[in-house]
Design a protein around this motif. Structure first.
Motif, PDB file in Angstrom:
ATOM      1  N   ASP A   1       0.843  -1.316  -0.037  1.00 54.86           N
ATOM      2  CA  ASP A   1       0.128   0.062  -0.030  1.00 54.86           C
ATOM      3  C   ASP A   1       0.863   1.339   0.026  1.00 54.86           C
ATOM      4  N   GLN A   2       2.043   1.107   0.199  1.00 52.71           N
ATOM      5  CA  GLN A   2       3.027   2.289   0.070  1.00 52.71           C
ATOM      6  C   GLN A   2       3.196   2.745  -1.274  1.00 52.71           C
ATOM      7  N   PRO A   3       3.538   4.069  -1.369  1.00 47.84           N
ATOM      8  CA  PRO A   3       3.843   4.529  -2.791  1.00 47.84           C
ATOM      9  C   PRO A   3       4.701   3.682  -3.487  1.00 47.84           C
ATOM     10  N   GLU A   4       4.582   3.379  -4.821  1.00 45.97           N
ATOM     11  CA  GLU A   4       5.374   2.443  -5.417  1.00 45.97           C
ATOM     12  C   GLU A   4       5.783   0.891  -4.526  1.00 45.97           C
ATOM     13  N   HIS A   5       4.557   0.752  -4.124  1.00 48.43           N
ATOM     14  CA  HIS A   5       4.702  -0.448  -3.196  1.00 48.43           C
ATOM     15  C   HIS A   5       6.016  -0.539  -2.313  1.00 48.43           C
ATOM     16  N   GLY A   6       6.418   0.724  -1.774  1.00 49.75           N
ATOM     17  CA  GLY A   6       7.659   1.013  -0.854  1.00 49.75           C
ATOM     18  C   GLY A   6       9.024   0.502  -1.611  1.00 49.75           C
ATOM     19  N   LEU A   7       9.052   0.367  -2.892  1.00 48.39           N
ATOM     20  CA  LEU A   7       9.895  -0.126  -3.686  1.00 48.39           C
ATOM     21  C   LEU A   7      10.489   0.947  -4.821  1.00 48.39           C
ATOM     22  N   THR A   8      10.915   2.119  -4.325  1.00 51.34           N
ATOM     23  CA  THR A   8      11.052   3.182  -4.858  1.00 51.34           C
ATOM     24  C   THR A   8      12.723   3.080  -5.393  1.00 51.34           C
ATOM     25  N   ASP A   9      12.950   3.833  -6.458  1.00 56.76           N
ATOM     26  CA  ASP A   9      14.538   3.553  -7.023  1.00 56.76           C
ATOM     27  C   ASP A   9      15.226   3.803  -5.635  1.00 56.76           C
ATOM     28  N   GLU A  10      15.200   4.541  -4.856  1.00 59.99           N
ATOM     29  CA  GLU A  10      15.968   4.877  -3.870  1.00 59.99           C
ATOM     30  C   GLU A  10      16.132   3.534  -3.011  1.00 59.99           C
TER      31      GLU A  10
ATOM     32  N   GLY B   1       4.058 -12.745  -0.901  1.00 65.66           N
ATOM     33  CA  GLY B   1       2.898 -12.197  -1.526  1.00 65.66           C
ATOM     34  C   GLY B   1       1.840 -13.470  -1.299  1.00 65.66           C
ATOM     35  N   HIS B   2       0.371 -13.103  -1.747  1.00 66.96           N
ATOM     36  CA  HIS B   2      -0.471 -14.106  -1.848  1.00 66.96           C
ATOM     37  C   HIS B   2      -1.693 -13.841  -2.545  1.00 66.96           C
ATOM     38  N   VAL B   3      -2.585 -12.817  -1.948  1.00 63.25           N
ATOM     39  CA  VAL B   3      -3.988 -12.630  -2.486  1.00 63.25           C
ATOM     40  C   VAL B   3      -3.742 -11.407  -3.724  1.00 63.25           C
ATOM     41  N   ALA B   4      -2.562 -10.763  -3.572  1.00 62.81           N
ATOM     42  CA  ALA B   4      -2.731  -9.276  -4.352  1.00 62.81           C
ATOM     43  C   ALA B   4      -1.298  -9.328  -5.574  1.00 62.81           C
ATOM     44  N   HIS B   5      -1.123 -10.536  -5.954  1.00 65.14           N
ATOM     45  CA  HIS B   5      -0.109 -10.710  -6.850  1.00 65.14           C
ATOM     46  C   HIS B   5      -0.399  -9.610  -8.253  1.00 65.14           C
TER      47      HIS B   5
ATOM     48  N   VAL C   1       7.171  -1.675 -11.246  1.00 62.87           N
ATOM     49  CA  VAL C   1       7.847  -2.016 -10.035  1.00 62.87           C
ATOM     50  C   VAL C   1       8.579  -3.275 -10.315  1.00 62.87           C
ATOM     51  N   VAL C   2       8.081  -4.170 -10.860  1.00 62.90           N
ATOM     52  CA  VAL C   2       8.402  -5.781 -11.225  1.00 62.90           C
ATOM     53  C   VAL C   2       9.524  -5.554 -12.095  1.00 62.90           C
ATOM     54  N   GLU C   3       9.389  -4.606 -13.254  1.00 55.10           N
ATOM     55  CA  GLU C   3      10.482  -4.575 -14.151  1.00 55.10           C
ATOM     56  C   GLU C   3      11.654  -4.028 -13.312  1.00 55.10           C
ATOM     57  N   LYS C   4      11.706  -3.158 -12.646  1.00 57.46           N
ATOM     58  CA  LYS C   4      12.748  -2.624 -11.820  1.00 57.46           C
ATOM     59  C   LYS C   4      13.505  -3.642 -10.923  1.00 57.46           C
ATOM     60  N   VAL C   5      12.517  -4.169 -10.196  1.00 55.23           N
ATOM     61  CA  VAL C   5      13.122  -5.465  -9.393  1.00 55.23           C
ATOM     62  C   VAL C   5      13.871  -6.358 -10.240  1.00 55.23           C
ATOM     63  N   TYR C   6      13.350  -6.683 -11.487  1.00 58.31           N
ATOM     64  CA  TYR C   6      13.923  -7.653 -12.231  1.00 58.31           C
ATOM     65  C   TYR C   6      15.131  -7.319 -12.734  1.00 58.31           C
ATOM     66  N   ASN C   7      15.349  -6.004 -13.204  1.00 55.62           N
ATOM     67  CA  ASN C   7      16.620  -5.487 -13.404  1.00 55.62           C
ATOM     68  C   ASN C   7      17.734  -5.412 -12.425  1.00 55.62           C
TER      69      ASN C   7
ATOM     70  N   HIS D   1       5.367 -17.657  -4.869  1.00 52.20           N
ATOM     71  CA  HIS D   1       5.749 -18.436  -6.166  1.00 52.20           C
ATOM     72  C   HIS D   1       4.998 -18.098  -7.255  1.00 52.20           C
ATOM     73  N   PHE D   2       3.853 -17.328  -7.070  1.00 55.10           N
ATOM     74  CA  PHE D   2       3.037 -16.812  -8.127  1.00 55.10           C
ATOM     75  C   PHE D   2       3.129 -15.511  -8.282  1.00 55.10           C
ATOM     76  N   SER D   3       4.115 -14.880  -7.626  1.00 56.65           N
ATOM     77  CA  SER D   3       4.225 -13.274  -7.925  1.00 56.65           C
ATOM     78  C   SER D   3       4.787 -13.182  -9.148  1.00 56.65           C
ATOM     79  N   LYS D   4       4.450 -11.870  -9.614  1.00 54.21           N
ATOM     80  CA  LYS D   4       4.777 -11.475 -11.107  1.00 54.21           C
ATOM     81  C   LYS D   4       6.488 -11.644 -10.967  1.00 54.21           C
ATOM     82  N   ILE D   5       7.180 -11.184 -10.000  1.00 53.59           N
ATOM     83  CA  ILE D   5       8.369 -11.179 -10.245  1.00 53.59           C
ATOM     84  C   ILE D   5       9.148 -12.433 -10.281  1.00 53.59           C
ATOM     85  N   PHE D   6       8.579 -13.388  -9.402  1.00 54.23           N
ATOM     86  CA  PHE D   6       9.124 -15.011  -9.695  1.00 54.23           C
ATOM     87  C   PHE D   6       8.737 -15.506 -10.882  1.00 54.23           C
ATOM     88  N   ARG D   7       7.646 -15.229 -11.448  1.00 59.25           N
ATOM     89  CA  ARG D   7       7.333 -15.856 -12.759  1.00 59.25           C
ATOM     90  C   ARG D   7       8.103 -15.330 -13.844  1.00 59.25           C
TER      91      ARG D   7
END
Length: 238
Positions: free
Chosen positions: A49-58, A70-74, A81-87, A102-108
């Protein structure tokens, strides 16, 4: 110092009184509290629920290892954000994916498969067997970890063959599952660790928390070479 960010949806704990009573500070809070007490770790948390899910560039640029629950809100996690984490993973950040992550966007995205599995939630016994006893992730762990009540995950687990398989789980209902899997992607290291259903006090178990601590240290970036790609000049005279 290893800089760790513990990410969690933080939904079940606010909507389900049972889960809230198990994790009054959230699942992320329970994991972070343990890690903060360990040497050489600097720990912060981030939630959906944080801006950018708490995963800002900084935040990402100051994270050596990201832990993901994660579970119910993948579907609610931003593709940006997924693309930034991936990189960041490809460039060396470690990623530890827990339980239903295991069903998160980033893991898949990192696995390139459906990451699907079979499951059953009746609170049965899980025995997590160490199958790679020389691996740093099992430092200080016995031959197995016994969890009296857990959700069952069973094979087939639709993932690529792990680069290293550290744990295999057995469940009282008869199923088995590859429950501790290591992968290398680019310069980054990924560890998937199965236990952690929100209805059980899994992240109060000292052995489970010890595995996560060990995994953080294994997944932390190393000062290795940066690979080059594309057309290059020969090192020797041709």
């Amino acid at each position: 110092m290893i800089r760790v960010t513990v990410w969690n949806e933080y939904i079940h704990e606010k909507q389900d009184p049972k889960v809230g009573s198990l994790y009054p500070e959230g699942i992320h809070g329970a994991i972070a509290s343990y890690l903060k007490a360990q040497p050489e770790l600097e720990v912060c948390t981030a939630t959906l629920d944080q801006p950018e899910h708490g995963l800002t560039d900084e935040v990402l640029n100051q994270t050596d290892v990201l832990i993901w629950w994660g579970h119910v809100a993948h579907h609610m996690v931003s593709d940006e954000v997924v693309e930034k984490v991936y990189n960041r993973v490809l460039n060396g950040m470690g990623l530890i994916v827990l339980h239903s992550g295991h069903f998160s966007k980033i893991f898949r995205k990192l696995m390139g498969t459906s990451c699907d599995l079979k499951w059953r939630e009746v609170g049965e016994n899980e025995r997590i067997w160490v199958v790679e006893p020389g691996h740093p992730i099992v430092r200080g762990i016995g031959e197995y970890i016994d969890l009296p009540h857990e959700e069952m995950y069973g094979e087939r687990f639709d993932i690529p063959a792990p680069d290293e398989l550290v744990f295999i789980s057995w469940f009282k209902g008869g199923e088995v599952f590859r429950s501790g899997c290591c992968f290398y992607r680019g310069k980054g290291k990924i560890f998937y660790f199965r236990p952690g259903h929100e209805s059980f006090p899994i992240y109060h178990n000292e052995q489970i928390l010890k595995v996560i601590d060990n995994a953080v240290r294994w997944a932390a970036p190393v000062e290795g070479p940066t690979p080059t790609f594309g057309n290059v000049k020969p090192l020797e005279q041709l």
